[in-house]
Write an enzyme that holds these catalytic residues in place. Structure first.
Site, PDB file in Angstrom:
ATOM      1  N   ASP A  85      38.460  35.335  29.837  1.00 25.74           N
ATOM      2  CA  ASP A  85      39.130  37.416  29.758  1.00 25.74           C
ATOM      3  C   ASP A  85      40.929  36.696  30.679  1.00 25.74           C
ATOM      4  O   ASP A  85      40.997  36.138  31.175  1.00 25.74           O
ATOM      5  CB  ASP A  85      38.421  37.114  31.700  1.00 25.74           C
ATOM      6  CG  ASP A  85      38.564  38.650  31.890  1.00 25.74           C
ATOM      7  OD1 ASP A  85      39.067  39.618  31.556  1.00 25.74           O
ATOM      8  OD2 ASP A  85      39.127  39.224  33.559  1.00 25.74           O
TER       9      ASP A  85
ATOM     10  N   ASP B 245      44.765  40.409  38.076  1.00 23.81           N
ATOM     11  CA  ASP B 245      43.944  41.515  39.178  1.00 23.81           C
ATOM     12  C   ASP B 245      44.689  40.764  40.469  1.00 23.81           C
ATOM     13  O   ASP B 245      44.512  41.719  41.919  1.00 23.81           O
ATOM     14  CB  ASP B 245      42.435  41.021  39.743  1.00 23.81           C
ATOM     15  CG  ASP B 245      42.111  39.781  40.012  1.00 23.81           C
ATOM     16  OD1 ASP B 245      43.347  38.869  39.863  1.00 23.81           O
ATOM     17  OD2 ASP B 245      41.120  39.798  39.721  1.00 23.81           O
TER      18      ASP B 245
END
Length: 227
Positions: free
Chosen positions: A143, A32
Protein backbone atom coordinates in the site's frame (compact mmCIF):
# COMPACT_ATOMS: atom_id res chain seq x y z
CA UNK A 1 32.21 2.77 -3.52
CA UNK A 2 29.31 2.37 -5.96
CA UNK A 3 26.04 3.49 -4.38
CA UNK A 4 22.76 1.57 -4.39
CA UNK A 5 21.29 4.23 -6.68
CA UNK A 6 24.15 3.88 -9.16
CA UNK A 7 23.77 0.10 -9.19
CA UNK A 8 20.03 0.39 -9.73
CA UNK A 9 20.46 2.88 -12.56
CA UNK A 10 23.12 0.65 -14.16
CA UNK A 11 20.79 -2.32 -13.97
CA UNK A 12 17.97 -0.35 -15.54
CA UNK A 13 20.10 0.90 -18.43
CA UNK A 14 21.94 -2.35 -19.13
CA UNK A 15 19.22 -4.88 -18.42
CA UNK A 16 21.45 -6.67 -15.91
CA UNK A 17 19.10 -6.46 -12.93
CA UNK A 18 18.90 -9.78 -11.12
CA UNK A 19 15.57 -11.54 -10.66
CA UNK A 20 16.64 -13.70 -7.72
CA UNK A 21 13.92 -14.22 -5.11
CA UNK A 22 11.35 -12.40 -7.22
CA UNK A 23 7.72 -12.73 -6.22
CA UNK A 24 4.51 -11.23 -7.53
CA UNK A 25 2.16 -8.92 -5.70
CA UNK A 26 -0.22 -6.02 -5.93
CA UNK A 27 -0.31 -2.38 -4.91
CA UNK A 28 -2.81 0.12 -3.65
CA UNK A 29 -2.32 3.68 -2.40
CA UNK A 30 -2.99 5.57 0.81
CA UNK A 31 -2.09 8.56 2.94
CA UNK A 32 -3.83 8.51 6.32
CA UNK A 33 -1.39 10.79 8.19
CA UNK A 34 -1.23 8.22 11.02
CA UNK A 35 1.86 7.09 12.87
CA UNK A 36 3.09 3.96 11.13
CA UNK A 37 2.96 0.56 12.81
CA UNK A 38 6.75 0.34 12.42
CA UNK A 39 7.02 3.52 14.49
CA UNK A 40 6.69 1.52 17.72
CA UNK A 41 9.55 -0.11 19.59
CA UNK A 42 9.88 -3.88 19.52
CA UNK A 43 8.30 -4.45 16.11
CA UNK A 44 11.55 -5.65 14.51
CA UNK A 45 15.28 -5.90 15.05
CA UNK A 46 16.09 -2.30 14.12
CA UNK A 47 18.22 0.54 15.46
CA UNK A 48 15.12 2.65 16.19
CA UNK A 49 11.46 2.79 15.16
CA UNK A 50 10.34 4.77 12.13
CA UNK A 51 10.40 8.50 12.87
CA UNK A 52 7.02 10.11 13.61
CA UNK A 53 6.18 13.81 13.65
CA UNK A 54 3.87 16.13 15.59
CA UNK A 55 0.90 17.82 13.96
CA UNK A 56 3.20 20.60 12.71
CA UNK A 57 5.49 18.05 11.06
CA UNK A 58 8.28 18.40 13.60
CA UNK A 59 10.13 15.12 14.38
CA UNK A 60 9.17 13.66 17.75
CA UNK A 61 11.84 12.53 20.21
CA UNK A 62 9.27 10.46 22.12
CA UNK A 63 8.98 7.27 20.07
CA UNK A 64 6.20 6.10 22.38
CA UNK A 65 3.91 9.03 21.59
CA UNK A 66 0.29 8.01 21.02
CA UNK A 67 -0.93 7.70 17.43
CA UNK A 68 -2.58 10.87 16.14
CA UNK A 69 -5.35 8.70 14.69
CA UNK A 70 -6.46 7.94 18.25
CA UNK A 71 -8.18 10.37 20.58
CA UNK A 72 -5.58 12.54 22.24
CA UNK A 73 -2.76 11.21 20.08
CA UNK A 74 0.07 13.49 18.96
CA UNK A 75 2.16 11.34 16.57
CA UNK A 76 1.64 11.48 12.80
CA UNK A 77 3.33 10.36 9.60
CA UNK A 78 6.11 12.77 8.65
CA UNK A 79 5.56 14.50 5.31
CA UNK A 80 9.06 13.59 4.11
CA UNK A 81 7.84 9.99 3.88
CA UNK A 82 6.26 10.95 0.55
CA UNK A 83 7.39 9.40 -2.75
CA UNK A 84 9.69 11.11 -5.24
CA UNK A 85 11.17 10.44 -8.67
CA UNK A 86 14.86 9.58 -8.97
CA UNK A 87 14.55 9.68 -12.76
CA UNK A 88 11.97 8.77 -15.39
CA UNK A 89 12.24 5.04 -14.62
CA UNK A 90 12.97 4.89 -10.89
CA UNK A 91 11.25 6.29 -7.81
CA UNK A 92 11.73 6.01 -4.06
CA UNK A 93 9.05 5.95 -1.39
CA UNK A 94 7.40 4.18 1.53
CA UNK A 95 4.62 1.67 1.97
CA UNK A 96 2.43 -0.33 4.31
CA UNK A 97 3.27 -3.97 3.67
CA UNK A 98 1.89 -7.44 4.18
CA UNK A 99 3.82 -10.46 2.89
CA UNK A 100 2.59 -14.02 2.60
CA UNK A 101 3.75 -16.29 5.41
CA UNK A 102 5.60 -13.53 7.26
CA UNK A 103 4.98 -11.17 10.17
CA UNK A 104 5.76 -7.49 10.43
CA UNK A 105 8.90 -8.39 12.35
CA UNK A 106 10.34 -9.55 9.03
CA UNK A 107 9.31 -6.53 6.96
CA UNK A 108 9.30 -3.46 9.24
CA UNK A 109 11.97 -1.07 7.87
CA UNK A 110 12.99 -3.57 5.16
CA UNK A 111 13.18 -2.30 1.58
CA UNK A 112 11.74 -3.81 -1.57
CA UNK A 113 12.33 -3.15 -5.22
CA UNK A 114 8.98 -3.13 -7.01
CA UNK A 115 8.82 -3.59 -10.77
CA UNK A 116 5.42 -2.54 -12.05
CA UNK A 117 3.93 -5.08 -14.43
CA UNK A 118 0.65 -3.48 -15.46
CA UNK A 119 -0.86 -0.10 -16.29
CA UNK A 120 0.90 3.02 -17.58
CA UNK A 121 3.93 2.48 -15.28
CA UNK A 122 4.63 -1.05 -16.52
CA UNK A 123 8.39 -1.58 -16.56
CA UNK A 124 9.16 1.23 -14.14
CA UNK A 125 10.76 0.47 -10.77
CA UNK A 126 10.21 1.82 -7.28
CA UNK A 127 12.17 1.07 -4.12
CA UNK A 128 10.02 1.35 -1.00
CA UNK A 129 10.78 1.03 2.69
CA UNK A 130 8.14 -0.67 4.82
CA UNK A 131 7.02 1.83 7.46
CA UNK A 132 3.60 0.42 8.23
CA UNK A 133 1.53 -2.77 8.31
CA UNK A 134 -1.91 -2.97 6.75
CA UNK A 135 -4.30 -5.13 8.73
CA UNK A 136 -6.76 -5.01 5.83
CA UNK A 137 -4.19 -5.83 3.14
CA UNK A 138 -4.01 -9.06 1.18
CA UNK A 139 -0.91 -11.22 0.76
CA UNK A 140 2.15 -9.75 -0.99
CA UNK A 141 0.47 -6.38 -0.91
CA UNK A 142 2.17 -2.97 -0.95
CA UNK A 143 0.00 0.00 0.00
CA UNK A 144 2.15 2.85 -1.32
CA UNK A 145 2.11 6.04 0.73
CA UNK A 146 1.26 9.04 -1.45
CA UNK A 147 -0.51 12.22 -0.30
CA UNK A 148 -4.07 12.30 -1.58
CA UNK A 149 -4.15 8.53 -2.04
CA UNK A 150 -7.11 8.02 0.35
CA UNK A 151 -7.12 7.57 4.10
CA UNK A 152 -8.58 4.04 4.15
CA UNK A 153 -9.64 2.72 7.56
CA UNK A 154 -8.07 5.48 9.65
CA UNK A 155 -7.92 9.24 9.17
CA UNK A 156 -5.40 11.43 10.94
CA UNK A 157 -5.38 14.04 8.17
CA UNK A 158 -8.37 15.90 9.56
CA UNK A 159 -6.80 16.43 12.98
CA UNK A 160 -3.35 17.17 11.52
CA UNK A 161 -4.18 19.26 8.46
CA UNK A 162 -7.89 20.07 8.62
CA UNK A 163 -8.73 17.73 5.74
CA UNK A 164 -12.41 16.81 5.12
CA UNK A 165 -13.92 14.20 7.43
CA UNK A 166 -13.15 11.36 4.98
CA UNK A 167 -9.80 12.79 3.97
CA UNK A 168 -9.08 14.36 0.60
CA UNK A 169 -11.20 12.79 -2.14
CA UNK A 170 -12.64 9.30 -1.75
CA UNK A 171 -11.89 7.44 1.47
CA UNK A 172 -10.41 4.65 -0.66
CA UNK A 173 -8.48 5.90 -3.68
CA UNK A 174 -8.33 9.58 -2.76
CA UNK A 175 -8.41 12.46 -5.19
CA UNK A 176 -8.99 12.04 -8.92
CA UNK A 177 -7.17 14.96 -10.58
CA UNK A 178 -3.79 16.65 -10.35
CA UNK A 179 -5.36 20.07 -9.85
CA UNK A 180 -6.75 18.91 -6.49
CA UNK A 181 -3.17 18.77 -5.20
CA UNK A 182 -3.00 22.55 -5.51
CA UNK A 183 -5.02 23.01 -2.31
CA UNK A 184 -2.90 20.62 -0.23
CA UNK A 185 -0.51 21.74 2.53
CA UNK A 186 2.75 22.85 0.89
CA UNK A 187 4.78 19.94 2.26
CA UNK A 188 2.35 17.39 0.80
CA UNK A 189 2.08 18.89 -2.67
CA UNK A 190 5.22 17.32 -4.22
CA UNK A 191 4.16 13.79 -3.24
CA UNK A 192 0.65 14.45 -4.49
CA UNK A 193 1.90 15.74 -7.84
CA UNK A 194 4.20 12.69 -8.09
CA UNK A 195 1.17 10.46 -8.37
CA UNK A 196 -0.03 12.20 -11.53
CA UNK A 197 3.41 12.84 -13.01
CA UNK A 198 5.91 9.98 -12.50
CA UNK A 199 3.23 7.46 -11.43
CA UNK A 200 0.91 8.57 -14.25
CA UNK A 201 -2.16 8.15 -12.03
CA UNK A 202 -1.78 4.37 -12.27
CA UNK A 203 -4.65 2.57 -10.59
CA UNK A 204 -3.28 -0.15 -8.30
CA UNK A 205 -0.77 -1.71 -10.71
CA UNK A 206 0.57 -5.22 -10.16
CA UNK A 207 4.25 -5.77 -9.35
CA UNK A 208 7.03 -8.26 -9.16
CA UNK A 209 9.23 -7.58 -6.15
CA UNK A 210 12.33 -8.58 -4.24
CA UNK A 211 13.93 -7.49 -0.99
CA UNK A 212 16.96 -5.21 -1.41
CA UNK A 213 19.34 -3.29 0.81
CA UNK A 214 17.83 0.02 1.84
CA UNK A 215 19.30 3.08 0.14
CA UNK A 216 20.39 5.80 2.54
CA UNK A 217 17.99 8.21 0.84
CA UNK A 218 15.15 6.28 2.50
CA UNK A 219 16.69 5.44 5.87
CA UNK A 220 17.85 9.05 6.30
CA UNK A 221 14.18 10.07 6.31
CA UNK A 222 12.83 7.38 8.62
CA UNK A 223 15.90 6.92 10.82
CA UNK A 224 15.13 3.20 10.83
CA UNK A 225 17.66 0.56 9.81
CA UNK A 226 17.46 -3.19 10.23
CA UNK A 227 20.31 -4.93 12.01
Amino acid sequence: MVSFKQLTLLALTTGLATVDAQATGRTTRYWDCCKGSCGWSGKANVNQPVQSCDRNDNPLSNMGAKNGCENGGSAYMCTNQSPWAVDDRLAYGFAAVKLAGQSERSWCCACYELTFTSGPVSGKKMVVQATNTGGDLGQNHFDIAMPGGGVGIFNGCTSQWGAPSNGWGAQYGGISSRSECDSFPEKLKPGCYWRFDWFQNADNPNVSFREVSCPSELTDKTGCKRW
